[in-house]
Motif scaffolding. Structure first.
Motif, PDB file in Angstrom:
ATOM      1  N   LEU A  51       0.680  -1.197  -0.038  1.00 54.45           N
ATOM      2  CA  LEU A  51       0.102  -0.058   0.131  1.00 54.45           C
ATOM      3  C   LEU A  51       0.826   1.384  -0.032  1.00 54.45           C
ATOM      4  CD1 LEU A  51      -2.854  -1.008   2.415  1.00 54.45           C
ATOM      5  CD2 LEU A  51      -2.993  -0.526   0.126  1.00 54.45           C
ATOM      6  N   ILE A  52       1.962   1.292   0.757  1.00 54.31           N
ATOM      7  CA  ILE A  52       2.899   2.411   0.555  1.00 54.31           C
ATOM      8  C   ILE A  52       3.222   2.816  -0.654  1.00 54.31           C
ATOM      9  CG2 ILE A  52       5.133   3.141   1.591  1.00 54.31           C
ATOM     10  CD1 ILE A  52       4.821   1.586   3.940  1.00 54.31           C
ATOM     11  N   LYS A  53       3.610   1.812  -1.573  1.00 52.64           N
ATOM     12  CA  LYS A  53       4.109   2.146  -2.873  1.00 52.64           C
ATOM     13  C   LYS A  53       2.975   2.791  -3.751  1.00 52.64           C
ATOM     14  CE  LYS A  53       7.806  -1.334  -2.925  1.00 52.64           C
ATOM     15  NZ  LYS A  53       8.043  -2.501  -3.227  1.00 52.64           N
ATOM     16  N   GLU A  54       1.805   2.100  -3.399  1.00 47.54           N
ATOM     17  CA  GLU A  54       0.521   2.867  -4.139  1.00 47.54           C
ATOM     18  C   GLU A  54       0.374   4.205  -3.937  1.00 47.54           C
ATOM     19  OE1 GLU A  54      -3.024   0.520  -4.279  1.00 47.54           O
ATOM     20  OE2 GLU A  54      -1.917  -1.477  -4.302  1.00 47.54           O
ATOM     21  N   LYS A  55       0.292   4.389  -2.333  1.00 44.26           N
ATOM     22  CA  LYS A  55       0.167   5.839  -1.973  1.00 44.26           C
ATOM     23  C   LYS A  55       1.574   6.900  -2.361  1.00 44.26           C
ATOM     24  CE  LYS A  55      -1.282   6.865   2.051  1.00 44.26           C
ATOM     25  NZ  LYS A  55      -2.270   7.069   3.024  1.00 44.26           N
ATOM     26  N   ARG A  56       2.504   6.327  -2.465  1.00 44.42           N
ATOM     27  CA  ARG A  56       3.549   7.192  -3.127  1.00 44.42           C
ATOM     28  C   ARG A  56       3.174   7.495  -4.445  1.00 44.42           C
ATOM     29  NH1 ARG A  56       8.711   4.681  -0.047  1.00 44.42           N
ATOM     30  NH2 ARG A  56       8.322   5.619   2.026  1.00 44.42           N
ATOM     31  N   LYS A  57       2.807   6.518  -5.458  1.00 43.50           N
ATOM     32  CA  LYS A  57       2.838   6.857  -6.676  1.00 43.50           C
ATOM     33  C   LYS A  57       1.448   7.510  -7.070  1.00 43.50           C
ATOM     34  CE  LYS A  57       4.056   2.252  -8.439  1.00 43.50           C
ATOM     35  NZ  LYS A  57       3.635   0.918  -9.211  1.00 43.50           N
ATOM     36  N   LEU A  58       0.476   7.738  -6.118  1.00 41.47           N
ATOM     37  CA  LEU A  58      -0.680   8.621  -6.215  1.00 41.47           C
ATOM     38  C   LEU A  58      -0.066  10.146  -6.334  1.00 41.47           C
ATOM     39  CD1 LEU A  58      -3.370   7.314  -3.752  1.00 41.47           C
ATOM     40  CD2 LEU A  58      -3.323   7.324  -6.270  1.00 41.47           C
ATOM     41  N   GLY A  59       0.963  10.317  -5.545  1.00 43.71           N
ATOM     42  CA  GLY A  59       1.491  11.891  -5.734  1.00 43.71           C
ATOM     43  C   GLY A  59       0.708  12.887  -5.184  1.00 43.71           C
ATOM     44  N   ILE A  60       0.019  12.772  -3.755  1.00 43.13           N
ATOM     45  CA  ILE A  60      -0.721  13.546  -3.432  1.00 43.13           C
ATOM     46  C   ILE A  60      -0.368  14.820  -3.156  1.00 43.13           C
ATOM     47  CG2 ILE A  60      -2.518  14.077  -1.423  1.00 43.13           C
ATOM     48  CD1 ILE A  60      -2.706  11.072  -1.068  1.00 43.13           C
ATOM     49  N   LEU A  61      -0.727  16.109  -3.769  1.00 38.90           N
ATOM     50  CA  LEU A  61      -0.165  17.100  -3.995  1.00 38.90           C
ATOM     51  C   LEU A  61       0.490  17.806  -2.657  1.00 38.90           C
ATOM     52  CD1 LEU A  61       1.141  19.521  -5.812  1.00 38.90           C
ATOM     53  CD2 LEU A  61      -1.194  20.610  -5.597  1.00 38.90           C
ATOM     54  N   SER A  62      -0.272  17.661  -1.715  1.00 38.25           N
ATOM     55  CA  SER A  62      -0.025  18.285  -0.410  1.00 38.25           C
ATOM     56  C   SER A  62       1.096  17.435   0.174  1.00 38.25           C
ATOM     57  CB  SER A  62      -1.131  18.438   0.549  1.00 38.25           C
ATOM     58  OG  SER A  62      -1.628  17.081   0.730  1.00 38.25           O
ATOM     59  N   GLU A  63       1.047  16.222   0.257  1.00 36.13           N
ATOM     60  CA  GLU A  63       2.234  15.465   0.539  1.00 36.13           C
ATOM     61  C   GLU A  63       3.537  15.611  -0.244  1.00 36.13           C
ATOM     62  OE1 GLU A  63       1.164  11.116   0.853  1.00 36.13           O
ATOM     63  OE2 GLU A  63      -0.733  11.599   2.140  1.00 36.13           O
ATOM     64  N   VAL A  64       3.174  15.708  -1.385  1.00 40.58           N
ATOM     65  CA  VAL A  64       4.631  16.044  -2.112  1.00 40.58           C
ATOM     66  C   VAL A  64       5.172  17.403  -1.769  1.00 40.58           C
ATOM     67  CG1 VAL A  64       5.463  16.248  -4.401  1.00 40.58           C
ATOM     68  CG2 VAL A  64       3.727  14.622  -4.158  1.00 40.58           C
ATOM     69  N   LEU A  65       4.215  18.467  -1.669  1.00 42.51           N
ATOM     70  CA  LEU A  65       4.719  19.591  -1.278  1.00 42.51           C
ATOM     71  C   LEU A  65       5.329  19.657   0.190  1.00 42.51           C
ATOM     72  CD1 LEU A  65       1.886  21.939  -2.368  1.00 42.51           C
ATOM     73  CD2 LEU A  65       4.194  21.994  -3.520  1.00 42.51           C
ATOM     74  N   PHE A  66       4.908  19.028   1.011  1.00 39.30           N
ATOM     75  CA  PHE A  66       5.448  18.896   2.262  1.00 39.30           C
ATOM     76  C   PHE A  66       6.767  18.160   2.532  1.00 39.30           C
ATOM     77  CE2 PHE A  66       5.917  16.946   6.511  1.00 39.30           C
ATOM     78  CZ  PHE A  66       5.828  17.972   7.343  1.00 39.30           C
ATOM     79  N   TRP A  67       6.615  16.737   1.827  1.00 37.92           N
ATOM     80  CA  TRP A  67       8.184  16.235   1.357  1.00 37.92           C
ATOM     81  C   TRP A  67       9.174  16.864   0.799  1.00 37.92           C
ATOM     82  CZ3 TRP A  67      10.310  12.556   3.696  1.00 37.92           C
ATOM     83  CH2 TRP A  67      11.372  11.695   2.820  1.00 37.92           C
ATOM     84  N   LYS A  68       8.798  17.960  -0.130  1.00 38.14           N
ATOM     85  CA  LYS A  68       9.924  18.714  -0.520  1.00 38.14           C
ATOM     86  C   LYS A  68      10.544  19.722   0.628  1.00 38.14           C
ATOM     87  CE  LYS A  68       8.895  18.697  -5.536  1.00 38.14           C
ATOM     88  NZ  LYS A  68       8.554  19.684  -6.492  1.00 38.14           N
TER      89      LYS A  68
END
Length: 140
Positions: free
Chosen positions: A32-49
């Motif tokens: 599930l982790i790999k799937e969630k990362r592939k989704l690339g939810i914008l807020s998570e990507v912005l925070f991760w950066k």
């Protein structure tokens, strides 16, 4: 009692480690982790950066971390801190979120919640709120 170990400084204030050991882990959630990362939810990507590679006060964040039967958005091992970005889906999962929070807190973890909207529209304010949360809970 052991002496507190310093982790970093935020706004000139010493932040101490709060490592929580032996967290439960359900290996069946790994796909599930790999799937969630592939989704690339914008807020998570912005925070991760903002936080990856110890960019945020030299603090190491993990993304999509399994704790028990849950996957948390971000986890800071050295603080025992879960960071959750709450989007629209959380509007309909109040009971689930309460149960999940209780489970995580019973392990000795702290949870910092920010909204999807704040990450997308007020990222600097969200990051300052995170700094303040860390200062409040992990200094002196």
């Amino acid at each position: 009692m052991s002496e507190k170990q310093m982790l970093t400084h935020i706004q000139g204030i010493i932040i101490y480690r709060n490592f929580v050991e032996n967290l439960p882990y359900n290996p069946h959630l790994k796909p599930l982790i790999k799937e969630k990362r592939k989704l690339g939810i914008l807020s998570e990507v912005l925070f991760w950066k903002q936080v990856r590679n110890k960019n945020f006060h030299h603090i190491d964040f993990d993304r999509q971390r399994i704790i028990g039967n849950y996957i948390v958005d971000f986890y800071v091992k050295s603080l025992g801190l879960v960071v959750e970005i709450d989007g629209v889906s959380h509007d309909f999962k109040h009971e689930y979120d309460l149960e999940r929070a209780k489970f995580l807190e019973n392990l000795g973890l702290r949870i910092f919640r920010i909204t999807d909207f704040d990450v997308k529209q007020n990222l600097s304010v969200a990051m300052t709120a995170l700094e303040n949360f860390i200062i409040e809970h992990y200094s002196s």
